[in-house]
Scaffold this motif. Structure first.
Motif, PDB file in Angstrom:
ATOM      1  N   ALA A  43       0.741  -1.165   0.647  1.00  0.00           N
ATOM      2  CA  ALA A  43      -0.250  -0.352  -0.514  1.00  0.00           C
ATOM      3  C   ALA A  43       0.114   1.415  -0.116  1.00  0.00           C
ATOM      4  CB  ALA A  43      -1.244  -0.227   1.718  1.00  0.00           C
ATOM      5  N   ARG A  44       2.505   1.383   0.608  1.00  0.00           N
ATOM      6  CA  ARG A  44       2.744   2.320   1.021  1.00  0.00           C
ATOM      7  C   ARG A  44       3.416   2.757  -0.238  1.00  0.00           C
ATOM      8  NH1 ARG A  44       5.364   4.811   5.236  1.00  0.00           N
ATOM      9  NH2 ARG A  44       5.141   2.306   6.433  1.00  0.00           N
ATOM     10  N   ALA A 102       8.527  12.610  -5.639  1.00  0.00           N
ATOM     11  CA  ALA A 102       8.325  12.985  -4.273  1.00  0.00           C
ATOM     12  C   ALA A 102       8.304  11.505  -3.349  1.00  0.00           C
ATOM     13  CB  ALA A 102       7.808  14.004  -3.936  1.00  0.00           C
ATOM     14  N   HIS A 103       7.024  11.222  -3.583  1.00  0.00           N
ATOM     15  CA  HIS A 103       6.595   9.962  -3.543  1.00  0.00           C
ATOM     16  C   HIS A 103       7.404   8.737  -3.855  1.00  0.00           C
ATOM     17  CE1 HIS A 103       4.226   6.502  -2.232  1.00  0.00           C
ATOM     18  NE2 HIS A 103       4.824   5.164  -3.755  1.00  0.00           N
ATOM     19  N   HIS A 104       8.688   8.930  -4.666  1.00  0.00           N
ATOM     20  CA  HIS A 104       9.679   7.873  -4.704  1.00  0.00           C
ATOM     21  C   HIS A 104      11.025   8.107  -3.795  1.00  0.00           C
ATOM     22  CE1 HIS A 104      12.659   5.358  -7.105  1.00  0.00           C
ATOM     23  NE2 HIS A 104      13.478   6.391  -7.484  1.00  0.00           N
ATOM     24  N   GLN A 105      11.349   9.510  -3.507  1.00  0.00           N
ATOM     25  CA  GLN A 105      11.929   9.848  -2.480  1.00  0.00           C
ATOM     26  C   GLN A 105      11.660   9.653  -1.144  1.00  0.00           C
ATOM     27  OE1 GLN A 105      15.074  11.163  -3.139  1.00  0.00           O
ATOM     28  NE2 GLN A 105      15.000  11.108  -5.716  1.00  0.00           N
ATOM     29  N   ARG A 106      10.355   9.571  -0.925  1.00  0.00           N
ATOM     30  CA  ARG A 106       9.978   9.150   0.339  1.00  0.00           C
ATOM     31  C   ARG A 106      10.502   7.462   0.318  1.00  0.00           C
ATOM     32  NH1 ARG A 106       3.925  10.847   1.840  1.00  0.00           N
ATOM     33  NH2 ARG A 106       3.480   9.471   0.417  1.00  0.00           N
ATOM     34  N   LEU A 107       9.989   6.783  -0.606  1.00  0.00           N
ATOM     35  CA  LEU A 107       9.789   5.171  -0.553  1.00  0.00           C
ATOM     36  C   LEU A 107      11.672   4.716  -0.341  1.00  0.00           C
ATOM     37  CD1 LEU A 107       8.000   4.419  -3.227  1.00  0.00           C
ATOM     38  CD2 LEU A 107       7.687   3.806  -0.823  1.00  0.00           C
ATOM     39  N   LEU A 108      12.675   5.655  -1.352  1.00  0.00           N
ATOM     40  CA  LEU A 108      14.395   5.527  -1.208  1.00  0.00           C
ATOM     41  C   LEU A 108      14.605   5.318   0.519  1.00  0.00           C
ATOM     42  CD1 LEU A 108      15.667   7.147  -4.140  1.00  0.00           C
ATOM     43  CD2 LEU A 108      14.982   4.302  -3.311  1.00  0.00           C
ATOM     44  N   ALA A 109      14.067   7.047   1.489  1.00  0.00           N
ATOM     45  CA  ALA A 109      14.390   7.108   2.133  1.00  0.00           C
ATOM     46  C   ALA A 109      13.749   5.628   2.877  1.00  0.00           C
ATOM     47  CB  ALA A 109      13.345   8.494   3.123  1.00  0.00           C
ATOM     48  N   PHE A 110      12.304   5.659   3.277  1.00  0.00           N
ATOM     49  CA  PHE A 110      11.796   4.107   3.844  1.00  0.00           C
ATOM     50  C   PHE A 110      12.616   3.158   4.661  1.00  0.00           C
ATOM     51  CE2 PHE A 110       9.433   0.608   3.847  1.00  0.00           C
ATOM     52  CZ  PHE A 110       9.070   0.674   6.020  1.00  0.00           C
ATOM     53  N   ALA A 111      12.616   2.594   2.747  1.00  0.00           N
ATOM     54  CA  ALA A 111      13.918   1.292   2.501  1.00  0.00           C
ATOM     55  C   ALA A 111      14.879   2.371   2.965  1.00  0.00           C
ATOM     56  CB  ALA A 111      14.228   1.317   1.116  1.00  0.00           C
ATOM     57  N   ARG A 112      15.966   3.277   3.180  1.00  0.00           N
ATOM     58  CA  ARG A 112      16.719   3.271   3.492  1.00  0.00           C
ATOM     59  C   ARG A 112      17.577   3.280   4.571  1.00  0.00           C
ATOM     60  NH1 ARG A 112      18.280   7.032  -0.309  1.00  0.00           N
ATOM     61  NH2 ARG A 112      19.408   6.001  -1.764  1.00  0.00           N
TER      62      ARG A 112
END
Length: 126
Positions: A43-44, A102-112
């Motif tokens: 979902a995220r 921005a969504h992609h950057q949020r996902l990358l930050a979460f994954a890191r």
């Protein structure tokens, strides 16, 4: 009283699952016993709203716009679904305002962050 509206379809291909999730107005996760929920992470990744139990791991996953209901409380679940539909237009506007980058950057930050936590856990760091 909605049993006639619910149909168990069994296993479906992953592609079909993602397309159903992508087209849904929200994704329901009523689990009360599993660990980290890949449904919530899907979902995220899809920038979809989740309606989930207040199971501690679900709360820890901290999805934007998530609606939670008390585990085992059908009336509270119904209220969460009602809150979803009452706020659906606002949710869709908020979602549309987030650029794909921005969504992609949020996902990358979460994954890191998730990987950092995993590495620390593996090395038994405090």
């Amino acid at each position: 009283g909605i049993e006639h509206l619910v149909h168990t379809v069994g296993m479906i291909p992953r592609y079909d699952q993602i397309m159903l999730m992508r087209g849904a107005s929200a994704i329901m996760q009523p689990s009360v016993f599993e660990g980290w929920s890949t449904v919530l992470e899907d979902a995220r990744a899809l920038n979809q709203r989740i309606i989930a139990t207040d199971f501690p791991v679900h709360l820890e996953q901290n999805l934007p716009g998530a609606l939670y209901f008390r585990m085992g409380d059908a009336a509270d679940c119904a209220q969460a679904i009602r809150r979803h539909f009452d706020t659906l237009l606002d949710w869709q506007r908020q979602r549309a305002a987030i650029s794909p980058d921005a969504h992609h950057q949020r996902l990358l930050a979460f994954a890191r962050n998730f990987m950092s936590i995993s590495y620390k856990a593996m090395s038994h760091e405090p």
